[in-house]
Design an enzyme around this catalytic site. Structure first.
Site, PDB file in Angstrom:
ATOM      1  N   LYS A   1      14.242   4.463  -3.774  1.00 16.83           N
ATOM      2  CA  LYS A   1      12.981   4.217  -2.773  1.00 16.83           C
ATOM      3  C   LYS A   1      12.987   5.057  -1.786  1.00 16.83           C
ATOM      4  O   LYS A   1      14.038   5.431  -1.094  1.00 16.83           O
ATOM      5  CB  LYS A   1      13.204   2.816  -2.452  1.00 16.83           C
ATOM      6  CG  LYS A   1      11.877   2.339  -1.693  1.00 16.83           C
ATOM      7  CD  LYS A   1      11.960   1.098  -1.121  1.00 16.83           C
ATOM      8  CE  LYS A   1      10.811   0.826  -0.114  1.00 16.83           C
ATOM      9  NZ  LYS A   1      10.930  -0.733   0.416  1.00 16.83           N
TER      10      LYS A   1
ATOM     11  N   ASP B   1      13.849   3.220   5.295  1.00 12.83           N
ATOM     12  CA  ASP B   1      13.298   2.736   3.848  1.00 12.83           C
ATOM     13  C   ASP B   1      13.434   3.809   2.766  1.00 12.83           C
ATOM     14  O   ASP B   1      12.848   3.529   1.692  1.00 12.83           O
ATOM     15  CB  ASP B   1      11.867   2.212   3.967  1.00 12.83           C
ATOM     16  CG  ASP B   1      11.684   1.036   3.311  1.00 12.83           C
ATOM     17  OD1 ASP B   1      12.662   0.235   2.763  1.00 12.83           O
ATOM     18  OD2 ASP B   1      10.249   0.527   3.117  1.00 12.83           O
TER      19      ASP B   1
ATOM     20  N   ASP C   1       3.030  -4.729   2.546  1.00 11.92           N
ATOM     21  CA  ASP C   1       4.324  -4.368   2.848  1.00 11.92           C
ATOM     22  C   ASP C   1       5.223  -4.722   1.841  1.00 11.92           C
ATOM     23  O   ASP C   1       6.312  -4.214   1.813  1.00 11.92           O
ATOM     24  CB  ASP C   1       4.661  -5.363   3.884  1.00 11.92           C
ATOM     25  CG  ASP C   1       6.097  -4.884   4.840  1.00 11.92           C
ATOM     26  OD1 ASP C   1       6.332  -3.664   4.562  1.00 11.92           O
ATOM     27  OD2 ASP C   1       6.207  -5.579   5.501  1.00 11.92           O
TER      28      ASP C   1
ATOM     29  N   ARG D   1       8.123  -1.871  -4.251  1.00 14.40           N
ATOM     30  CA  ARG D   1       8.248  -2.091  -5.808  1.00 14.40           C
ATOM     31  C   ARG D   1       6.861  -1.312  -6.404  1.00 14.40           C
ATOM     32  O   ARG D   1       7.223  -1.151  -7.788  1.00 14.40           O
ATOM     33  CB  ARG D   1       8.192  -3.557  -5.900  1.00 14.40           C
ATOM     34  CG  ARG D   1       6.815  -4.179  -5.399  1.00 14.40           C
ATOM     35  CD  ARG D   1       6.625  -5.634  -5.397  1.00 14.40           C
ATOM     36  NE  ARG D   1       7.386  -6.087  -4.025  1.00 14.40           N
ATOM     37  CZ  ARG D   1       8.050  -7.314  -3.766  1.00 14.40           C
ATOM     38  NH1 ARG D   1       7.701  -8.355  -4.647  1.00 14.40           N
ATOM     39  NH2 ARG D   1       8.745  -7.796  -2.824  1.00 14.40           N
TER      40      ARG D   1
ATOM     41  N   LYS E   1       4.045  -4.766   9.941  1.00 17.27           N
ATOM     42  CA  LYS E   1       5.186  -5.480  10.454  1.00 17.27           C
ATOM     43  C   LYS E   1       4.962  -5.605  11.820  1.00 17.27           C
ATOM     44  O   LYS E   1       4.648  -5.162  12.754  1.00 17.27           O
ATOM     45  CB  LYS E   1       6.504  -4.752   9.975  1.00 17.27           C
ATOM     46  CG  LYS E   1       6.754  -4.572   8.636  1.00 17.27           C
ATOM     47  CD  LYS E   1       8.070  -3.739   8.647  1.00 17.27           C
ATOM     48  CE  LYS E   1       8.567  -3.476   7.010  1.00 17.27           C
ATOM     49  NZ  LYS E   1       8.993  -4.702   6.526  1.00 17.27           N
TER      50      LYS E   1
ATOM     51  N   ASP F   1       8.313   2.663   6.933  1.00  9.92           N
ATOM     52  CA  ASP F   1       7.582   1.379   6.382  1.00  9.92           C
ATOM     53  C   ASP F   1       7.053   0.801   7.713  1.00  9.92           C
ATOM     54  O   ASP F   1       7.801   0.054   8.040  1.00  9.92           O
ATOM     55  CB  ASP F   1       8.337   0.656   5.312  1.00  9.92           C
ATOM     56  CG  ASP F   1       7.912  -0.369   4.877  1.00  9.92           C
ATOM     57  OD1 ASP F   1       6.562  -0.571   5.111  1.00  9.92           O
ATOM     58  OD2 ASP F   1       8.472  -1.423   4.295  1.00  9.92           O
TER      59      ASP F   1
ATOM     60  N   GLU G   1       5.570  -2.551  -0.744  1.00 11.44           N
ATOM     61  CA  GLU G   1       5.155  -1.474  -1.173  1.00 11.44           C
ATOM     62  C   GLU G   1       6.335  -0.551  -2.027  1.00 11.44           C
ATOM     63  O   GLU G   1       5.979   0.134  -3.074  1.00 11.44           O
ATOM     64  CB  GLU G   1       4.865  -0.255   0.133  1.00 11.44           C
ATOM     65  CG  GLU G   1       6.076   0.394   0.584  1.00 11.44           C
ATOM     66  CD  GLU G   1       6.984  -0.509   1.303  1.00 11.44           C
ATOM     67  OE1 GLU G   1       6.561  -1.795   1.726  1.00 11.44           O
ATOM     68  OE2 GLU G   1       8.265  -0.260   1.542  1.00 11.44           O
TER      69      GLU G   1
HETATM   70  N1  BES Z   1      11.282  -2.160   3.585  1.00 10.78           N
HETATM   71  C1  BES Z   1      11.078  -3.409   3.355  1.00 10.78           C
HETATM   72  C2  BES Z   1      12.257  -4.329   3.166  1.00 10.78           C
HETATM   73  C3  BES Z   1      13.441  -4.365   4.196  1.00 10.78           C
HETATM   74  C4  BES Z   1      13.630  -5.231   4.789  1.00 10.78           C
HETATM   75  C5  BES Z   1      14.389  -3.270   4.217  1.00 10.78           C
HETATM   76  C6  BES Z   1      14.749  -5.266   5.980  1.00 10.78           C
HETATM   77  C7  BES Z   1      15.300  -3.413   5.035  1.00 10.78           C
HETATM   78  C8  BES Z   1      15.702  -4.246   6.051  1.00 10.78           C
HETATM   79  C9  BES Z   1      10.110  -4.049   2.332  1.00 10.78           C
HETATM   80  O1  BES Z   1       9.151  -2.826   1.785  1.00 10.78           O
HETATM   81  C10 BES Z   1       9.322  -5.129   2.506  1.00 10.78           C
HETATM   82  O2  BES Z   1       8.738  -5.089   3.805  1.00 10.78           O
HETATM   83  N2  BES Z   1       9.453  -6.069   1.894  1.00 10.78           N
HETATM   84  C11 BES Z   1       9.039  -7.235   2.214  1.00 10.78           C
HETATM   85  C12 BES Z   1       8.404  -7.902   0.709  1.00 10.78           C
HETATM   86  C13 BES Z   1       7.501  -9.257   1.160  1.00 10.78           C
HETATM   87  C14 BES Z   1       6.161  -8.725   1.839  1.00 10.78           C
HETATM   88  C15 BES Z   1       6.815  -9.674  -0.449  1.00 10.78           C
HETATM   89  C16 BES Z   1       9.898  -8.251   2.864  1.00 10.78           C
HETATM   90  O3  BES Z   1      11.053  -8.389   2.332  1.00 10.78           O
HETATM   91  O4  BES Z   1       9.566  -9.036   3.534  1.00 10.78           O
HETATM   92 ZN    ZN Z   2       9.896  -0.930   2.391  1.00 12.06          ZN
HETATM   93 ZN    ZN Z   3       7.277  -2.933   3.222  1.00  9.59          ZN
END
Ligand code: BES
Ligand code: ZN
Ligand code: ZN
Length: 495
Positions: A263, A286, A345, A349, A275, A268, A347
């Protein structure tokens, strides 16, 4: 830091400090130090109540001797359960030595460790712990900072004549593995204004040039031509152009092909589903998956695995703007499946989906492994020391668990049961990018990815927790950890 070996009596080596790991029978273990020191140590141990139990330690001044100080570090009676624990202990002792501003230290391992681990594995683990714990990212710090700097310059491991070549082999491996891990840590620790998609592409090109690898960088127009709608959708909001990076190591003989997908979201923000500021603070991490895979490629030509290894990184930034992806948009993936965007967010996947489909369709991978800081839910489930992994293939699961055991990384297999696929159904597209429920978030994300690998043996590592150390510990300094590098390198050497 220089690491060397000796079979000499520790008292005959001139150094700043001798670290001896001892257990509860420490009195027998220090016999080799000679009567004078034994008496001295026993006296001090008595007044300090030293028992040799876990993490209890004792510093002793031996300034009349070649070794100027002795650090007895208690490992207790507890059996070491894994390399991670062993490396934690070693790094803590080295940290103590380092804090007392020693330059040259001699280290004697706990005799029991040699009963548990083959000599090369043990010397690798010890040397690697030393190299990881003396890592520091201070290029942006001012001059005064030199007082905090690590002073350790040389580590000498004590071994016996029959074990010297295996110890040497372990140290060589430790140097390769730590260099790759620290390469990844540097890349993640750099600020996101530097580590843009274009920068990651340059890093890949440099690696190709210096190590004789093949590289292909696809720009936005080429990515459009390929039809990677998901990837382009995520990249849309940023003024930084996306890059699709393909880096390749080919062995001499025709062999199986492993594709590593990382990734590579260079920052992000969450996009329009932005966020909160607290959650955004560390989002330069990220691209940790991509960085770890580039770390693997920084040493791959030294390891020379008998396997074709391809790195795929869909690098872009996730930003809100007048051009950004909207919740409600529908994207067409590289493999034709359509995705309704619920949350911008989620993104990672999307960019991974196109990379995984590329690995299947264009690369015809025999095996795919992806590394991604994918979900906060994974962090909630397993915390910051353990990586959760998902796989559709039992043999691969066994291989990965075995590799993790030898690597010092902690991993735990997570389920990929199909019942939650229900959560990813969209009313107007083939899939939705965010689940209908917030429960089981890491599993839902993994099930989404599975839609893009067909039947290829595949494993997905959600490194959201261990990619970044919030706590400053000797083994993992505050900041990037390079998680996944040692695991993948161990896997490559086991093939
Ligand atoms: N990059 C984040 C996940 C993340 C969170 C990495 C904390 C490292 C530390 C990812 O892109 C994300 O924001 N995921 C969301 C998904 C949700 C919107 C379905 C999440 O985990 O809240
Ligand atoms: Zn992310
Ligand atoms: Zn994200």
């Amino acid at each position: 830091m220089k690491i060397s070996l000796t079979t000499k009596d520790p008292l005959k080596i001139s150094s700043d400090l001798l670290i001896m790991f001892v257990g509860v029978s420490w009195k027998e273990e220090i016999v080799s130090l000679g009567q004078e020191i034994i008496t001295l140590v026993s006296d001090i141990a008595l007044t300090e109540n030293f028992t040799g139990l876990n993490k209890q330690h004792l510093f002793m001044d031996l300034s009349r001797h070649n070794i100027k100080k002795l650090l007895l570090y208690g490992v207790g009676e507890d059996k070491i359960t894994n390399i991670f624990e062993l490396q934690k202990i070693v790094s803590e002792a080295i940290d103590l030595a380092s804090k007392s501003r020693r330059k040259k230290i001699v280290l004697k391992v706990f005799p029991d460790w040699l009963k548990h681990y083959p000599a090369d594995e043990l010397s690798k683990a010890v040397a690697e712990a030393a190299l990881l714990s003396t890592y520091i990212f201070d290029k942006y710090k001012g001059k005064k900072h030199h007082l905090e700097k690590i002073t350790l310059e040389e580590l000498i491991l004590i071994t016996t004549p029959p074990k010297i070549t295996t110890f040497e082999k372990g140290i060589k491996m430790a140097q390769i593995f730590a260099s790759a891990t620290n390469f990844a840590r540097d890349l993640v620790n750099e600020p996101p204004q530097l580590t843009t998609p274009t920068y990651l592409a340059k890093v890949a090109q440099n690696l190709a040039k210096t190590h004789g690898l093949k590289v292909k960088i696809l720009d936005k127009v080429q990515i459009e031509k390929l039809g990677m709608g998901n990837f382009l959708g995520v990249a849309k909001g940023s003024s930084e152009p996306p890059k699709f990076i393909v880096l390749r190591y080919k062995p001499r003989r025709k062999s199986k092909k492993l594709v590593l997908v990382g990734k590579g979201i260079t920052f992000d923000t969450g996009g329009l589903s932005i966020k909160p500021s607290g959650s955004m603070e560390t989002m330069k991490i990220d691209m940790a998956g991509a960085a770890s895979i580039l770390g693997v490629f920084s040493v791959i030509s030294e390891l020379k695995p008998d396997l074709e290894v391809v790195a795929l990184i869909a690098a872009c930034e996730n930003m809100p703007s007048g051009h950004a992806l909207h919740p409600g948009d529908i994207l067409r993936s590289f493999n034709g499946k359509t995705v309704e965007i619920i949350n911008t967010d989620a993104e990672g996947r999307l960019t991974l989906a196109d990379s995984l489909a590329y690995a299947f369709k264009e690369e015809k991978a025999d095996m795919i492994i992806d590394l991604a800081t994918l979900t906060g839910a994974m962090m909630v489930a397993l915390g910051s020391d353990i990586t959760g992994f998902f796989t559709n293939e039992e043999k691969l699961a066994d291989k990965l668990l075995k590799a993790a055991e030898g690597s010092g990384e902690l991993i735990w297999r997570m389920p990929l049961y199909a019942n939650y696929k229900e959560n990813l159904k969209s009313e107007i597209a083939d899939l939705r990018n965010s689940s209908k429920t917030r429960y089981g978030g890491a599993i839902n994300a993994a099930l989404f990815l599975e839609e893009f690998v067909e039947k290829t043996p595949w494993a997905h590592f959600d490194i959201a927790g261990p990619a970044f150390a919030e706590k400053n510990t000797p083994l993992y300094r505050h900041g990037a950890t390079g998680v996944g590098v040692r695991l993948l390198l161990t896997l490559l050497t086991n093939f």
